[in-house]
Design a protein around this motif. Structure first.
Motif, mmCIF file in Angstrom:
data_model
loop_
_atom_site.group_PDB
_atom_site.id
_atom_site.type_symbol
_atom_site.label_atom_id
_atom_site.label_comp_id
_atom_site.label_asym_id
_atom_site.label_seq_id
_atom_site.Cartn_x
_atom_site.Cartn_y
_atom_site.Cartn_z
ATOM 1 N N ARG A 136 1.338 -1.624 0.204
ATOM 2 C CA ARG A 136 0.601 -0.414 0.352
ATOM 3 C C ARG A 136 1.110 1.415 0.358
ATOM 4 O O ARG A 136 0.025 2.401 -0.488
ATOM 5 C CB ARG A 136 -0.756 -0.395 0.690
ATOM 6 C CG ARG A 136 -2.257 -1.383 1.136
ATOM 7 C CD ARG A 136 -3.092 -0.756 2.045
ATOM 8 N NE ARG A 136 -3.852 -1.996 1.805
ATOM 9 C CZ ARG A 136 -4.995 -1.990 1.752
ATOM 10 N NH1 ARG A 136 -5.682 -0.877 1.645
ATOM 11 N NH2 ARG A 136 -5.662 -3.515 2.309
ATOM 12 N N ARG A 137 1.818 1.428 0.813
ATOM 13 C CA ARG A 137 2.692 2.160 0.325
ATOM 14 C C ARG A 137 3.272 1.830 -0.587
ATOM 15 O O ARG A 137 3.322 3.816 -1.287
ATOM 16 C CB ARG A 137 4.062 2.107 1.239
ATOM 17 C CG ARG A 137 4.788 3.405 1.888
ATOM 18 C CD ARG A 137 6.174 3.181 2.834
ATOM 19 N NE ARG A 137 5.699 1.871 4.093
ATOM 20 C CZ ARG A 137 5.654 1.340 4.221
ATOM 21 N NH1 ARG A 137 6.946 0.706 3.836
ATOM 22 N NH2 ARG A 137 5.455 0.228 5.130
ATOM 23 N N ARG A 138 3.723 1.262 -1.488
ATOM 24 C CA ARG A 138 4.569 1.881 -2.730
ATOM 25 C C ARG A 138 3.313 2.097 -4.016
ATOM 26 O O ARG A 138 3.181 3.022 -4.143
ATOM 27 C CB ARG A 138 5.075 0.348 -3.101
ATOM 28 C CG ARG A 138 6.005 0.537 -3.940
ATOM 29 C CD ARG A 138 6.666 -1.027 -4.701
ATOM 30 N NE ARG A 138 7.843 -0.396 -4.018
ATOM 31 C CZ ARG A 138 8.876 -0.888 -4.511
ATOM 32 N NH1 ARG A 138 9.346 -0.999 -5.670
ATOM 33 N NH2 ARG A 138 10.199 -1.058 -3.168
ATOM 34 N N ALA A 139 1.903 1.854 -3.175
ATOM 35 C CA ALA A 139 1.210 1.992 -4.634
ATOM 36 C C ALA A 139 0.603 3.367 -4.543
ATOM 37 O O ALA A 139 0.426 4.321 -5.165
ATOM 38 C CB ALA A 139 0.204 1.293 -4.600
ATOM 39 N N ARG A 140 0.755 4.077 -2.890
ATOM 40 C CA ARG A 140 0.240 5.211 -2.645
ATOM 41 C C ARG A 140 1.639 6.253 -3.187
ATOM 42 O O ARG A 140 1.039 7.515 -4.349
ATOM 43 C CB ARG A 140 0.297 5.652 -1.420
ATOM 44 C CG ARG A 140 -0.558 7.193 -1.017
ATOM 45 C CD ARG A 140 -0.444 7.631 0.619
ATOM 46 N NE ARG A 140 -0.760 6.409 1.129
ATOM 47 C CZ ARG A 140 0.373 5.661 1.972
ATOM 48 N NH1 ARG A 140 1.194 6.291 2.120
ATOM 49 N NH2 ARG A 140 0.098 4.315 2.438
ATOM 50 N N LYS A 141 2.553 5.976 -3.156
ATOM 51 C CA LYS A 141 4.254 6.332 -3.375
ATOM 52 C C LYS A 141 4.411 6.726 -4.518
ATOM 53 O O LYS A 141 4.299 7.738 -5.558
ATOM 54 C CB LYS A 141 5.215 5.679 -2.607
ATOM 55 C CG LYS A 141 6.611 6.876 -3.662
ATOM 56 C CD LYS A 141 8.142 6.206 -2.288
ATOM 57 C CE LYS A 141 9.511 6.588 -3.381
ATOM 58 N NZ LYS A 141 10.417 5.845 -2.050
ATOM 59 N N PHE A 142 3.824 5.451 -6.142
ATOM 60 C CA PHE A 142 3.960 5.524 -7.231
ATOM 61 C C PHE A 142 2.273 5.499 -8.121
ATOM 62 O O PHE A 142 2.354 5.600 -9.207
ATOM 63 C CB PHE A 142 4.549 4.204 -7.780
ATOM 64 C CG PHE A 142 6.284 4.046 -6.846
ATOM 65 C CD1 PHE A 142 7.942 5.326 -7.609
ATOM 66 C CD2 PHE A 142 6.373 2.847 -6.024
ATOM 67 C CE1 PHE A 142 7.926 4.786 -7.281
ATOM 68 C CE2 PHE A 142 8.074 3.175 -6.079
ATOM 69 C CZ PHE A 142 8.523 4.279 -6.114
ATOM 70 N N GLY A 143 1.827 5.792 -7.654
ATOM 71 C CA GLY A 143 0.816 6.665 -8.275
ATOM 72 C C GLY A 143 -0.171 4.521 -8.660
ATOM 73 O O GLY A 143 -0.918 5.432 -9.704
ATOM 74 N N TRP A 144 -0.241 3.798 -8.072
ATOM 75 C CA TRP A 144 -0.860 2.399 -8.861
ATOM 76 C C TRP A 144 -2.396 2.516 -8.121
ATOM 77 O O TRP A 144 -3.224 1.475 -8.629
ATOM 78 C CB TRP A 144 0.095 1.363 -7.580
ATOM 79 C CG TRP A 144 1.619 1.466 -8.293
ATOM 80 C CD1 TRP A 144 2.236 1.644 -9.011
ATOM 81 C CD2 TRP A 144 1.444 0.467 -7.935
ATOM 82 N NE1 TRP A 144 3.079 1.545 -9.174
ATOM 83 C CE2 TRP A 144 3.523 0.333 -8.096
ATOM 84 C CE3 TRP A 144 1.919 -0.895 -7.005
ATOM 85 C CZ2 TRP A 144 4.305 -0.517 -7.745
ATOM 86 C CZ3 TRP A 144 3.708 -1.696 -6.475
ATOM 87 C CH2 TRP A 144 4.307 -1.391 -7.164
#
Length: 195
Positions: free
Chosen positions: A41-49
């Motif tokens: 979820r952190r990576r999805a938020r950071k990279f716009g997924w």
């Protein structure tokens, strides 16, 4: 003892992103690729997924020209067939939706025909529809031949009724009476031993 910190390669994250954007839930993606949910979820938020970050496609930009050759009569027939199919499968709600669409399309076709043929006689309507106004069912009926006369149907002997076995006939087959012989004389029937 604590769990080790796991570093996943970039191709795992790319595959996880593609799976998530194709419609899988975040939990499913994390189980499939052995990822932590909070890290995902952190990576999805950071990279716009996130799905909320995605741009919705413009429906007006869709090319609808591939539907130009579908006639209203074909749409009516398709809706009717889908209605029957849903009815046979037992999907009542889907059947009611297809029936509503079928009836709405038929009503639209009737209105269209009324407006188009307004003020025309039946001969003019037949001429505008073309030379071939025969019904396919008439052609099929002609292939079947003339119908049987009603007197021939009444004088024909009745078809024998099918006798379906009862629900409990297989319980005690030794106690079942023997079937009555057809075309035997009455003395042979009375001479048969009883149960």
């Amino acid at each position: 003892m604590t769990d080790l910190y796991r570093i996943r390669p970039a191709d795992v994250w790319v595959q996880a992103r593609d799976d998530y954007l194709s419609g899988l839930s975040a939990e499913t993606v994390c189980r499939r690729h052995d990822l932590g949910l909070s890290a995902f979820r952190r990576r999805a938020r950071k990279f716009g997924w996130r799905r909320s970050d995605q741009v919705e496609p413009d429906l007006c930009a869709t090319d609808l020209s591939l539907y130009d050759d579908i006639q209203l009569e074909e749409q009516i027939q398709t809706a009717r067939l889908r209605f029957v199919q849903a009815l046979e499968i037992g999907k009542a709600i889907e059947a009611s939706r297809w029936r509503r669409l079928w009836l709405d399309l038929r009503e639209a076709a009737d209105i269209l025909h009324t407006e188009f043929y307004a003020g025309m006689s039946s001969e003019e309507i037949a001429d505008s529809r073309g030379a071939d106004t025969s019904d396919e069912t008439e052609d099929e009926a002609m292939l079947l031949g003339p119908p049987a006369s009603s007197t021939a149907l009444l004088s024909a002997p009745p078809a024998p009724a099918l006798q379906a076995p009862g629900m409990y006939t297989n319980l005690h087959p030794e106690k079942l009476p023997a079937p009555d012989p057809v075309g035997t004389d009455p003395s042979a029937i009375s001479a048969r031993p009883g149960p």
